[in-house]
Write an enzyme that holds these catalytic residues in place. Structure first.
Site, short mmCIF file in Angstrom:
data_model
loop_
_atom_site.label_atom_id
_atom_site.label_comp_id
_atom_site.label_asym_id
_atom_site.label_seq_id
_atom_site.Cartn_x
_atom_site.Cartn_y
_atom_site.Cartn_z
N CYS A 185 9.48 -10.11 -28.49
CA CYS A 185 8.87 -9.25 -29.50
C CYS A 185 7.56 -9.91 -29.98
CB CYS A 185 9.83 -9.05 -30.66
SG CYS A 185 10.04 -10.54 -31.68
N CYS A 236 8.15 -13.46 -31.57
CA CYS A 236 8.49 -14.49 -30.60
C CYS A 236 7.32 -14.79 -29.67
CB CYS A 236 9.73 -14.09 -29.82
SG CYS A 236 11.21 -14.04 -30.89
N GLU A 283 14.53 -16.88 -28.99
CA GLU A 283 13.37 -17.69 -28.67
C GLU A 283 13.01 -18.66 -29.79
OE1 GLU A 283 12.32 -13.48 -27.04
OE2 GLU A 283 13.60 -14.34 -28.59
N HIS A 296 15.93 -15.18 -33.90
CA HIS A 296 15.85 -14.65 -32.54
C HIS A 296 16.14 -15.81 -31.58
CE1 HIS A 296 13.19 -10.85 -33.21
NE2 HIS A 296 14.00 -11.05 -34.24
#
Length: 152
Positions: free
Chosen positions: A84, A87, A56, A54
């Site tokens: 999410c 993260c 992040e 992801h």
């Protein structure tokens, strides 16, 4: 929130557009320390075949490498989509004190849409959150991406 915050979110949006070009969900992220970008990332789950990639997580990894520390105490994260649960957990673990995000994530958001992991007194760290920075631009990119995937 000031003009510099908008500049950093624009950089995150540029990264999100890069993800879009790779047929990835268009999410971009930058981490700033003392006015300098020290970590950046965009969604690469499909490209890498790894769910951990992801925006992040990649940005946190780069920032930790830059500072040679797992604590990102004096840093600010700018991300185009509400994080999410994975993260948000990484943001807590890295002790990031500030988060700016653009669009809400009604299906997986863990910073207010479904739950708010970053403002829970049971954790030993809390994060100052600014929601909706450049929300229209961030949301439009996500909507365009998912609209392009629909069969008409």
């Amino acid at each position: 929130m000031d003009n510099q915050d908008k500049i950093f979110m624009q950089k995150a949006l540029k990264l999100a557009r890069r993800a879009y070009e790779l047929n990835e969900v268009p999410i971009g992220c930058v981490i700033v320390h003392n006015g300098q970008i020290i970590g950046m990332g965009y969604n690469e789950r499909n490209t890498t075949g790894n769910t951990l990639y992801h925006a992040e997580i990649t940005a946190i990894d780069q920032a930790c490498t830059f500072l040679q520390d797992w604590r990102l105490d004096d840093c600010t994260m700018y991300v185009t989509l509400e994080p999410c649960p994975m993260c948000a957990g990484a943001i807590l673990q890295a002790r990031l004190p500030r988060l700016f995000f653009g669009a809400k994530n009604p299906k997986a958001g863990a910073v207010g849409s479904l739950i708010n992991l970053l403002d829970d007194d049971r954790f030993n760290h809390k994060v100052d959150i600014v929601k909706g920075l450049m929300e229209e631009e961030c949301a439009a990119l996500i909507k365009r991406f998912f609209a392009s995937m629909r069969i008409t």
